[in-house]
Each structure stands twice: as C-alpha cells, then as structure tokens.
Design a protein around this motif. Structure first.
Motif, PDB file in Angstrom:
ATOM      1  N   SER A  23       0.827  -1.195   0.000  1.00 48.10           N
ATOM      2  CA  SER A  23       0.000   0.000   0.000  1.00 48.10           C
ATOM      3  C   SER A  23       0.872   1.260   0.000  1.00 48.10           C
ATOM      4  O   SER A  23       1.629   1.488  -0.931  1.00 48.10           O
ATOM      5  CB  SER A  23      -0.963  -0.031   1.196  1.00 48.10           C
ATOM      6  N   THR A  56      -0.173  -3.799  -4.155  1.00 41.22           N
ATOM      7  CA  THR A  56      -1.164  -2.741  -4.358  1.00 41.22           C
ATOM      8  C   THR A  56      -0.630  -1.377  -3.918  1.00 41.22           C
ATOM      9  O   THR A  56      -1.190  -0.716  -3.038  1.00 41.22           O
ATOM     10  CB  THR A  56      -2.500  -3.091  -3.656  1.00 41.22           C
ATOM     11  N   ASP A  97     -12.619  -7.437   0.672  1.00 45.84           N
ATOM     12  CA  ASP A  97     -11.932  -6.900   1.842  1.00 45.84           C
ATOM     13  C   ASP A  97     -12.745  -7.138   3.114  1.00 45.84           C
ATOM     14  O   ASP A  97     -12.190  -7.488   4.165  1.00 45.84           O
ATOM     15  CB  ASP A  97     -11.668  -5.400   1.676  1.00 45.84           C
ATOM     16  N   GLN A 142      -1.938  -6.602  -7.706  1.00 47.48           N
ATOM     17  CA  GLN A 142      -3.073  -5.694  -7.581  1.00 47.48           C
ATOM     18  C   GLN A 142      -4.383  -6.471  -7.620  1.00 47.48           C
ATOM     19  O   GLN A 142      -4.552  -7.371  -8.451  1.00 47.48           O
ATOM     20  CB  GLN A 142      -3.059  -4.675  -8.725  1.00 47.48           C
ATOM     21  N   ASP A 175     -10.152  -3.438  -5.851  1.00 50.13           N
ATOM     22  CA  ASP A 175      -9.541  -2.535  -4.874  1.00 50.13           C
ATOM     23  C   ASP A 175     -10.221  -1.174  -4.970  1.00 50.13           C
ATOM     24  O   ASP A 175     -10.173  -0.523  -6.009  1.00 50.13           O
ATOM     25  CB  ASP A 175      -8.047  -2.410  -5.173  1.00 50.13           C
ATOM     26  N   HIS A 187      -8.141  -4.603  -1.625  1.00 52.00           N
ATOM     27  CA  HIS A 187      -6.880  -3.969  -1.227  1.00 52.00           C
ATOM     28  C   HIS A 187      -6.127  -4.777  -0.186  1.00 52.00           C
ATOM     29  O   HIS A 187      -4.894  -4.738  -0.129  1.00 52.00           O
ATOM     30  CB  HIS A 187      -7.183  -2.570  -0.677  1.00 52.00           C
TER      31      HIS A 187
END
Length: 372
Positions: free
Chosen positions: A170, A194, A260, A319, A323, A351
C-alpha cells in the motif's frame, strides 16, 4: 406673559435640538476604529495560525512520551528506527527481506509470513516502523527519498549484506518505488503490493487520472487536493469538525470492497498493537503520509529504468481488481509503461489481499524463486 412663555419654549426647543445633535453625531475617532480592526485581524490570524499548527510529537523515550519497547537503530541524522524480526535468523537465512508497512500501520503488521513457510525457504524478514509511526522518531524533513535511505541504513546496521529484497504494501509500496529510484544497486528484487498511486504523477494522461480521481469519494478528493496543493493545511483539514475529511483515515466501511470485508475478522489481532501506531501523534504519521504520498514527487515512477537489465533480479506488482483504495486502471497503465515489471492481477480481490490465506506464499515464491 405669553411672549415670555414663547421665548422659554423656543429656548428649550433649541437646547433639546443641540443635545439630540450631540448624541446622534457621536463617532469613534478614526484612529481608534483602525486600532480595533487591526486588533481583530491580528487576533483572527493568531487563532487561524494556532488552528492549523499540529501539536508537537510525543517522541518515544523522552519525558512524557511513550516508552521504548522495540529494538531500534540510530540513524546518521540522530533519529531512531524501530524494527521487528521474523522468520529464521540472519545467519541461517537464504533470503533477507525488508518489509515496508502501509498507511496507519506499523512493524507488527506482517500478516503474510508464517513460521513454517519462513523455515521452509530460509527467509529472514525485518519490518520497521516508518518515520513517525510506532516507535520510530518522526522526520520533520521527510521526503520520498528519505525513506529509501532509511531502508538502506537499516540494512547496513543490521548486517543484511550488500544486497537484499524489499516488499512494500500500500503506502509502503511508494517507498518501494523510491528504493527502485535511489538504491537499485542494493536490491536483489522488489515486490509492490497494491502500491498507492499519486494522481499527479506526470506520466499519467490527464484525462485518465482525472477520470479515476473523480471516482473517489468527494471527501477524499478534497483531502488529496489539500495534501497536494496546500500541505501546510493538512493537519487542520483532517482534524476540523465542520465537514468530513479522509474516509481512509476514518476507516469508513465504504472504503472496503466485498472481498476486503470478508477478511476483516483477520484484523482482530491488530488490537494488541493498535494503540502504538499513532502514539507519537497523527501529524508525523498518517498526515505526513498524505503530504508525501500525494505531494509533488522528486521523480515519476513511470520514468524508471529496469534495475535488472540482465535478469539478475525481478520486480513484481500485485493488484486486486476490486480494490476501492488503489484504482486498478492506473496500475495497469503503470505496468504498460514499465514492461519489465511482472504484473499479477488478482480477480475477485480487494486492497487487503495480503491478509488472505496462501497469498503471502504466492507472492514470495514469485519474488524469491521466480515461481507463480
């Protein structure tokens, strides 16, 4: 007598008129009015200045600050960097990895490396608190480059050798871009999980970045505008109560995609260290992340050259296609511009995919062994 009465009445009327004029014509002297306006203006400026100033950090190990509980190194500029080691010992390790945590996280957030897998491959991994997070000192001179140099110095002081691997998740992925720019000669390979994109990187076509930017929550569009154009206002913007600021900082449920949300139970273990993450202050941690991450970068990642021209190492970018925090559209454009990056797009994934079972082994095998 009538004449006298008329004279007395006329005199009284004139006296009343004079008093009325005196009352109605009263005004402040011009100098006094200007002084009051200046005082009010100065007072407003002083109030506004105080409102936008972040409080001083509560530095670990100082009087009134949080205690130091982690091993730390002291950097050349005097700051301390806290770290945590995982896997096998450095002496036994076949692979040595530095992990860079994301936004609102710390050295404890390494969800993807099991003890069994580390022993199977011979992995030593060190995770560190980025400047201002956890027990690492804030860096008031922080830049995109400074985090890469912190990583290099951490590797040297821990004796990881002339070359090592870097994995960034991230916002930590942005630090990995910086490593590819500033210390590529120290890398055996790198993985970006990601990685957060900056909508203002000049390599993006204006129509594409604008289109994707407008798909963000309105409150986040404004938060990013402030961080990019008015960084000195970032603290106030994210702490005022008049209108909503960053939805990410507030951890609003809407930022998580369905994949998520399915992983949220795995975050329960974070409660043991949640209080440590921003214990030195929000400005030196999450607000600094916003300013650096979405500010004016010293380089454009899409201008990077392949650090491994003879395939002596590899760079991977992973990725999720669902997301909601990092737009997959922009990630696809980046890897089109940088064909030397091995791109892995995970379907039905958001994500937080590093928390999913088996994903850690998957991306580590790709990085260390070249296996999918």
């Amino acid at each position: 007598m009538a004449s006298v009465s008329r004279k007395i009445s006329a005199a009284s009327a004139r006296a009343h008129t004079r008093k009325s004029k005196q009352k109605s014509s009263f005004t402040l002297p011009s100098g006094t009015l200007k002084t009051i306006l200046v005082i009010l203006f100065v007072g407003f400026v002083a109030w506004a200045y105080q409102a936008i100033q972040p409080p001083p950090p509560k530095i670990c190990g100082t009087p009134g600050g949080p205690p130091v509980t982690a091993p730390r190194i002291q950097l050349k500029d005097g700051r301390h960097l806290a770290y945590k080691e995982y896997g096998v010992s450095k002496d036994e390790a076949k692979y040595k990895i530095i992990f860079v945590h994301g936004f609102d996280s710390c050295r404890h957030d390494v969800p993807f490396l099991s003890k069994e897998f580390a022993e199977e491959l011979g992995i030593y991994l060190v995770s560190f608190d980025r400047a201002g997070y956890g027990e690492s000192d804030p860096n008031p001179k922080r830049t995109v480059k400074s985090t890469a140099l912190d990583i290099e110095e951490l590797a040297d002081q821990l004796g990881l050798g002339s070359k090592f691997y870097v994995v960034g998740f991230s916002m930590g992925g942005q630090a990995t871009w910086a490593c590819l720019k500033y210390i590529p000669h120290r890398l055996l390979g790198a993985t970006l999980l990601t990685p957060v994109v900056n909508f203002w990187w000049p390599g993006f076509p204006a129509n594409l970045s604008t289109e994707v930017y407008n798909q963000q929550f309105t409150q986040d569009q404004w938060t990013l505008r402030v961080a990019h154009h008015l960084p000195w206002l970032t603290y106030w913007w994210n702490t005022q109560k008049w209108f909503p600021a960053s939805s990410v900082a507030a951890l609003k449920p809407e930022i998580f995609s369905p994949p998520d949300r399915a992983l949220l139970p795995k975050f329960a273990s974070r409660k043991n260290h949640l209080a440590q993450i921003k214990q030195q202050g929000e400005y030196g941690s999450i607000h600094s992340d916003m300013i650096i991450g979405f500010g004016k970068w010293e380089f454009d990642p899409m201008d990077l050259e392949n650090p491994f021209p003879i395939n002596e190492g590899s760079v991977h970018l992973w990725q999720g296609d669902q997301d909601l925090l990092v737009p997959v559209t922009l990630q696809r454009y980046i890897v089109e511009k940088l064909p030397w990056i091995q791109y892995h797009e995970l379907t039905e994934t958001g994500h937080m995919f590093p928390y999913a079972d088996g994903i850690g082994e998957k991306f580590l095998r790709a990085l260390l062994l070249g296996k999918q």
